[in-house]
Design a protein around this motif. Structure first.
Motif, short mmCIF file in Angstrom:
data_model
loop_
_atom_site.label_atom_id
_atom_site.label_comp_id
_atom_site.label_asym_id
_atom_site.label_seq_id
_atom_site.Cartn_x
_atom_site.Cartn_y
_atom_site.Cartn_z
N LYS A 1 -30.57 10.41 -0.20
CA LYS A 1 -31.87 10.22 0.43
C LYS A 1 -31.87 10.77 1.85
CE LYS A 1 -35.25 6.62 1.59
NZ LYS A 1 -35.53 5.15 1.65
N GLN A 2 -33.02 11.32 2.25
CA GLN A 2 -33.21 11.76 3.63
C GLN A 2 -34.45 11.05 4.19
OE1 GLN A 2 -32.77 15.85 5.87
NE2 GLN A 2 -34.61 15.93 4.62
N THR A 3 -34.23 10.31 5.27
CA THR A 3 -35.32 9.57 5.89
C THR A 3 -35.64 10.18 7.24
OG1 THR A 3 -34.62 7.52 4.80
CG2 THR A 3 -36.13 7.31 6.66
N PHE B 1 -37.46 9.27 10.49
CA PHE B 1 -38.04 8.16 11.24
C PHE B 1 -38.92 8.70 12.38
CE2 PHE B 1 -34.21 5.99 9.56
CZ PHE B 1 -34.81 4.88 8.99
N TYR C 1 -38.08 14.52 2.15
CA TYR C 1 -37.72 13.40 3.01
C TYR C 1 -38.78 12.32 2.87
CZ TYR C 1 -41.31 15.41 5.97
OH TYR C 1 -42.50 15.91 6.43
N THR C 2 -38.39 11.11 3.25
CA THR C 2 -39.32 9.99 3.32
C THR C 2 -39.59 9.71 4.78
OG1 THR C 2 -38.39 9.03 1.29
CG2 THR C 2 -39.72 7.58 2.70
N GLN C 3 -40.85 9.76 5.18
CA GLN C 3 -41.21 9.52 6.58
C GLN C 3 -41.55 8.06 6.78
OE1 GLN C 3 -43.70 12.55 8.29
NE2 GLN C 3 -44.61 11.15 9.78
N GLU C 4 -40.84 7.41 7.73
CA GLU C 4 -41.01 5.98 7.93
C GLU C 4 -41.09 5.64 9.42
OE1 GLU C 4 -38.45 3.49 5.68
OE2 GLU C 4 -38.65 4.66 3.86
#
Length: 230
Positions: free
Chosen positions: A82-84, A86, A153-156
């Motif tokens: 996973k790639q987050t 932030f 990626y997941t942007q959080e």
């Protein structure tokens, strides 16, 4: 740069350890970079991930409009699967900030929990406010342009605080807070407390460690080049 945990905690968490205006000046030099570096250290040491902090001189999270809110850093955390990404707001609030609390290094767990809860409750209404402000702006999805940030990626959203605070009844330096109601793009936010993380390390017997804070190092080098202490 080497950080000394006890001295760092005393400087920012005990009012009488500094003179009026000292912490404000220090925060302007190292505050945001220190917060981001401590989060990177936490992720890599405690979560086994790899973290990249995008230099704020190159890009910061913005709405992509001429006017509008902006945040402090893009921070990328990579794990095996996973790639987050932030979008990060950093608040260097400490004991000398308005409403700041003294938090001794040798504080009991009970008193630490009480102060952690007090700090959290103090600002949680602002975070849950339906009107956009300097805290809940982290809940608005920001735009990236940097090509160093690769898909997928997941942007959080991430809030990094200096002071002791967390949304749970158990003391932890990193946690997720679920909003009471969704007003913006996110209905949750990740919360990281620098002071709580340093206290966790100190409790394990860690007295100092090295971090990479290039912007802060450059500023300090220039200051000592200009001003010689006799």
């Amino acid at each position: 740069m080497k950080l000394y945990i006890k001295e760092l905690l005393e400087y920012f968490d005990i009012k009488k350890s500094t003179g009026y205006g000292d912490t404000t000046a220090a925060i302007s030099v190292v505050g945001e970079d220190l917060g981001a570096a401590l989060f990177k250290h936490y992720c890599e040491k405690e979560r086994g991930s790899n973290v990249q902090i995008i230099d704020a001189n190159k890009e910061i999270p913005v709405l992509g409009t001429i006017r509008g809110r902006r945040l402090d850093r893009w921070i990328i955390e990579k794990t095996k699967d996973k790639q987050t990404l932030f979008q990060t707001e950093i608040k260097s609030w400490c004991s000398r900030s308005m409403g700041g609390l003294d938090v001794p290094v040798d504080i009991s767990e009970r008193d630490l929990l009480e102060k952690t809860n007090r700090n959290w409750v103090k600002d949680v209404l602002e975070l849950n406010d339906s009107d956009e402000n300097g805290l809940n702006k982290v809940l608005i999805k920001m735009r990236k342009n940097n090509r160093d940030i690769d898909d997928p990626y997941t942007q959080e959203p991430l809030l990094i605080f200096w002071d002791v605070r967390c949304p749970s009844s158990k003391i932890t330096s990193f946690s997720r807070y679920n909003m009471e109601k969704k007003h913006f793009d996110y209905d949750y936010c990740w919360i990281f407390s620098c002071s709580l993380y340093l206290r966790e390390l100190y409790k394990k017997g860690v007295k100092d460690f090295d971090v990479d804070i290039p912007n802060a190092e450059r500023r300090l080098t220039n200051l000592f080049r200009i001003f010689k202490i006799k």
